[in-house]
Design a protein around this motif. Structure first.
Motif, mmCIF file in Angstrom:
data_model
loop_
_atom_site.group_PDB
_atom_site.id
_atom_site.type_symbol
_atom_site.label_atom_id
_atom_site.label_comp_id
_atom_site.label_asym_id
_atom_site.label_seq_id
_atom_site.Cartn_x
_atom_site.Cartn_y
_atom_site.Cartn_z
ATOM 1 N N PRO A 178 0.811 -1.222 0.000
ATOM 2 C CA PRO A 178 0.000 0.000 0.000
ATOM 3 C C PRO A 178 0.842 1.270 0.000
ATOM 4 C CG PRO A 178 -0.849 -1.588 1.588
ATOM 5 C CD PRO A 178 0.461 -2.121 1.107
ATOM 6 N N ASP A 179 2.024 1.197 0.622
ATOM 7 C CA ASP A 179 2.887 2.388 0.681
ATOM 8 C C ASP A 179 3.694 2.580 -0.596
ATOM 9 O OD1 ASP A 179 1.968 2.747 3.252
ATOM 10 O OD2 ASP A 179 3.643 1.655 4.165
ATOM 11 N N GLU A 180 3.833 1.508 -1.394
ATOM 12 C CA GLU A 180 4.601 1.607 -2.635
ATOM 13 C C GLU A 180 3.851 0.930 -3.776
ATOM 14 O OE1 GLU A 180 9.076 1.184 -2.230
ATOM 15 O OE2 GLU A 180 8.399 0.060 -0.472
ATOM 16 N N PRO A 181 2.668 1.409 -4.146
ATOM 17 C CA PRO A 181 1.907 0.750 -5.213
ATOM 18 C C PRO A 181 2.574 0.846 -6.574
ATOM 19 C CG PRO A 181 0.898 2.847 -4.614
ATOM 20 C CD PRO A 181 1.975 2.583 -3.605
ATOM 21 N N GLU A 182 3.507 1.787 -6.709
ATOM 22 C CA GLU A 182 4.190 1.935 -7.999
ATOM 23 C C GLU A 182 5.310 0.921 -8.179
ATOM 24 O OE1 GLU A 182 6.513 4.026 -4.921
ATOM 25 O OE2 GLU A 182 4.379 3.985 -5.469
ATOM 26 N N ASN A 183 5.581 0.115 -7.158
ATOM 27 C CA ASN A 183 6.674 -0.845 -7.239
ATOM 28 C C ASN A 183 6.199 -2.241 -6.832
ATOM 29 O OD1 ASN A 183 9.347 -1.680 -7.705
ATOM 30 N ND2 ASN A 183 9.886 -1.413 -5.542
#
Length: 474
Positions: A178-183
């Protein structure tokens, strides 16, 4: 047979004892559902009465499993194929045909039964470049999942244990933090070594920007959809949700094994003799010094006996039967019925298919009971079904290049068809309520077509009115 051909091979253990306990319990329940629990019952009998007595009882009796009957009878939501809609319009075209060809809905009754028994179950969705949709069931004893902080019952990280011929047991590891949806992460890892073997198995690195499971706007999604038998909302797994039913079924198997022992070995009087020998008795052992003899007895045979000592009165007698099989069977059958009632089946909805009213072998629900069960599970399964179609549409777009809607799908469940008597009674009741002004046309249409939303019923009535008007015009 390769290891991957068996659904019961125990994978290499991890270091999380809680997960191992969940896996072992879930795997045992899955064996129960698949009829492969004889060894589990044999172990239970030995723990209850000891190994020697268990050997005397003989083969464990796996002929009665209320859990299977309960799960299959209450899994009535998909006995009639549901309708998939988007924005209140039934889907059509290649996408609808691909879902139909995948065999999803014919497989859903068993999938729902497994979900009810295991408490959770998942589908993994994949779409081939040809547009062929594939749904693969994934059972909880091969999964580790982590939920999001805001929705603890919805996974954001999945590790699926799979056996690969060249690499042994591996994890399919997919994660959207959730904190890094782009990765997002998608890789294959060896269980034994933890090594990343994505290049060897998948042919490349599919994490980060290369992550393949994305919506049209680039939002990453999981190709898994988790189904719950009970909506708690505070956890991923509720594997102890039917613990009492599972344990009661094992105890019932012990009781039926004892009943088989009684029928075979203790349902007749036990004879004895004093100073008496039977004519024609033969040694029981293979050596000539054996002191024990056998008599081949049968109800149709007259057994002749003679005194073993001259001048002494021989005595032949018998004890009463060791147990009453009929009374014992009645008690055990009532316990089987109690299991079904304790599991949540209303007694009024249970109909007996056996020879007597006390038979516990064939617990079955009436059609109205199945409809009630379907209505009870509909809100829980609808959420997962709609998510499944949404994920399918997303992956279908990625595979085929289409731009199907990826949100807004609706599932309309259909009740079991009514009998002519039930249908007539329902129509009469609806018409009477409408005549008294207590029911609107829209609500009446919904009553006669269960599962329709209010907007869909309104559209259908508008279409009927328009068609009636067109037919009445000159």
């Amino acid at each position: 047979m390769s290891m991957s051909d068996s659904p019961y091979i125990i994978p290499p253990p991890g270091d999380d004892m809680g997960e191992l306990m969940r896996w072992e319990h879930t795997r045992m329940v899955r064996r129960m559902m698949d009829g492969a629990w004889e060894q589990d019952l044999q172990n239970r009998v030995a723990r209850e009465v000891g190994r020697e007595r268990a050997d005397a009882w003989g083969i464990a009796k796996t002929t009665c499993m209320p859990l299977v009957s309960i799960a299959r009878e209450t899994a009535a939501l998909y006995l009639t194929e549901p309708e998939v809609r988007v924005l209140d319009t039934p889907i059509y075209g290649p996408f609808a045909q691909a879902i139909q060809a995948s065999g999803l809905w014919p497989r859903m009754p068993r999938f729902q039964a497994m979900t009810i028994a295991l408490r959770e179950c998942a589908w993994r969705v994949s779409v081939l470049p040809t547009g062929e949709i594939q749904y693969r069931p994934v059972y909880p004893d091969m999964l580790i999942m982590e939920g999001s902080p805001d929705q603890p019952d919805q996974p954001v990280e999945v590790k699926e244990m799979r056996y690969r011929e060249d690499w042994g047991w591996c994890w399919d590891h997919i994660c959207i933090e959730p904190d890094e949806p782009e990765n997002p992460i998608y890789r294959v890892e060896q269980v034994s070594t933890g090594a990343d073997i994505s290049l060897e198995v998948l042919g490349g690195d599919f994490s980060g920007a290369a992550y393949p499971y994305r919506r049209n706007d680039g939002t990453p999604i999981l190709p898994y959809v988790l189904y719950h038998a009970e909506s708690l909302g505070d956890r991923i797994w509720n594997w102890r949700g039917n613990w009492e039913t599972v344990q009661a079924c094992l105890d019932l198997g012990v009781n039926y094994t004892f009943l088989g022992h009684v029928l075979r070995d203790a349902s007749f009087p036990q004879r004895y003799t004093l100073d008496c020998g039977f004519v024609g008795a033969i040694p029981a052992g293979s050596d000539s010094f054996s002191q024990r003899v056998e008599v081949i007895a049968d109800p149709a045979v007259i057994m002749r006996a003679e005194s073993t000592q001259e001048g002494r009165q021989p005595l032949i007698g018998q004890f009463q039967a060791g147990a009453d099989p009929a009374a014992l069977e009645g008690v055990i059958s009532s316990l089987a019925n109690r299991i079904a009632i304790d599991a949540g089946l209303p007694p009024a909805d249970i109909q007996r298919m056996g020879g007597t009213a006390r038979s516990g072998y064939a617990i079955a629900l009436s059609n109205e009971g199945k409809r009630a069960a379907a209505r009870r599970y509909a809100p829980i399964f609808r959420r997962a079904d709609e998510a499944l179609i949404s994920v399918t549409a997303t992956l279908y777009n990625r595979a085929t290049g289409l731009t199907l809607p990826e949100y807004g799908y609706q599932i309309v469940y259909r009740d079991l068809p009514l009998s002519p008597e039930e249908l007539q009674a329902r129509r009469a009741n609806v018409i009477e309520l409408m005549g008294a002004g207590l029911l609107s046309r829209v609500r009446a249409y919904q009553e006669l077509n269960p599962g329709l939303t209010e907007s869909a019923a309104t559209n259908e009535l508008a279409r009927i009115d328009a068609e009636r008007l067109r037919l009445t015009l000159p």
